[in-house]
Write a protein that holds these residues in place. Structure first.
Motif, short mmCIF file in Angstrom:
data_model
loop_
_atom_site.label_atom_id
_atom_site.label_comp_id
_atom_site.label_asym_id
_atom_site.label_seq_id
_atom_site.Cartn_x
_atom_site.Cartn_y
_atom_site.Cartn_z
N GLU A 146 62.06 29.70 26.92
CA GLU A 146 61.54 28.37 27.15
C GLU A 146 60.02 28.37 27.33
O GLU A 146 59.44 29.37 27.79
CB GLU A 146 62.17 27.76 28.40
N SER A 147 59.43 27.26 27.00
CA SER A 147 58.02 27.03 27.28
C SER A 147 57.84 25.53 27.54
O SER A 147 58.72 24.73 27.22
CB SER A 147 57.13 27.50 26.14
N GLY A 162 56.93 22.43 30.35
CA GLY A 162 57.01 22.16 31.78
C GLY A 162 55.62 22.05 32.37
O GLY A 162 54.63 21.87 31.67
N HIS A 180 59.37 20.06 26.69
CA HIS A 180 59.89 21.43 26.78
C HIS A 180 60.26 21.93 25.39
O HIS A 180 60.74 21.18 24.56
CB HIS A 180 61.18 21.45 27.61
N CYS A 237 62.39 25.36 23.53
CA CYS A 237 63.31 26.47 23.78
C CYS A 237 63.53 27.17 22.45
O CYS A 237 64.22 26.65 21.57
CB CYS A 237 64.61 25.94 24.34
N TYR A 270 66.32 24.08 32.41
CA TYR A 270 66.89 25.17 31.64
C TYR A 270 67.43 24.67 30.30
O TYR A 270 68.03 23.59 30.25
CB TYR A 270 68.05 25.82 32.39
N THR A 284 62.04 26.68 33.39
CA THR A 284 60.63 26.34 33.60
C THR A 284 60.55 25.22 34.65
O THR A 284 61.40 24.33 34.68
CB THR A 284 59.93 25.87 32.32
N GLN A 285 59.54 25.27 35.47
CA GLN A 285 59.41 24.32 36.57
C GLN A 285 58.68 23.06 36.11
O GLN A 285 57.68 23.13 35.40
CB GLN A 285 58.63 24.96 37.73
#
Length: 122
Positions: free
Chosen positions: A6-7, A9, A20, A22, A94, A116-117
């Protein structure tokens, strides 16, 4: 086996947008469904949006009208566009993938990204 990275966030003010990504690798040809989930501290994991191989999508009530799930098939990438973000959207997000149709119907995913937050400030 499917690997998900993932990237995206990050932190944003209320009313803002985030996207986001993925990236899927491995046995991606066998994937029947993919989805996005989130989990806030002290809360259960929540399914937000799902997409199956024919492009059909479904959304949780909390995501309808604000979030959009899509796939870039050429890049084997799952996307989640989040608009009109609220502080209550703050959580770890997620992506997930699943090859078995029966598991997809019951939202039982076996492959997960690292998370990712997302933090939304008021």
């Amino acid at each position: 086996q499917v690997q998900l990275v993932e990237s995206g966030g990050g932190s944003v003010q209320a009313g803002g947008s985030l996207r986001h990504s993925c990236a899927a690798s491995g046995d991606t040809y066998s994937t029947y469904c993919m989805g996005w989930f989130r989990q806030a501290p002290g809360k259960e994991r929540e399914g937000l949006a799902h997409i199956i191989s024919d492009g059909t999508t479904s959304y949780a009530d909390s995501a309808k009208g604000r979030f959009t799930i899509s796939k870039d098939k050429a890049k084997n990438t799952l996307l989640l566009q989040m608009n009109s973000l609220k502080p209550e959207d703050t959580a770890m997000y997620y992506c997930a993938a699943e090859p078995l149709r029966t598991n997809c119907y019951t939202r039982r995913y076996n492959y997960w990204g690292q998370g990712t937050q997302v933090t939304v400030s008021s």
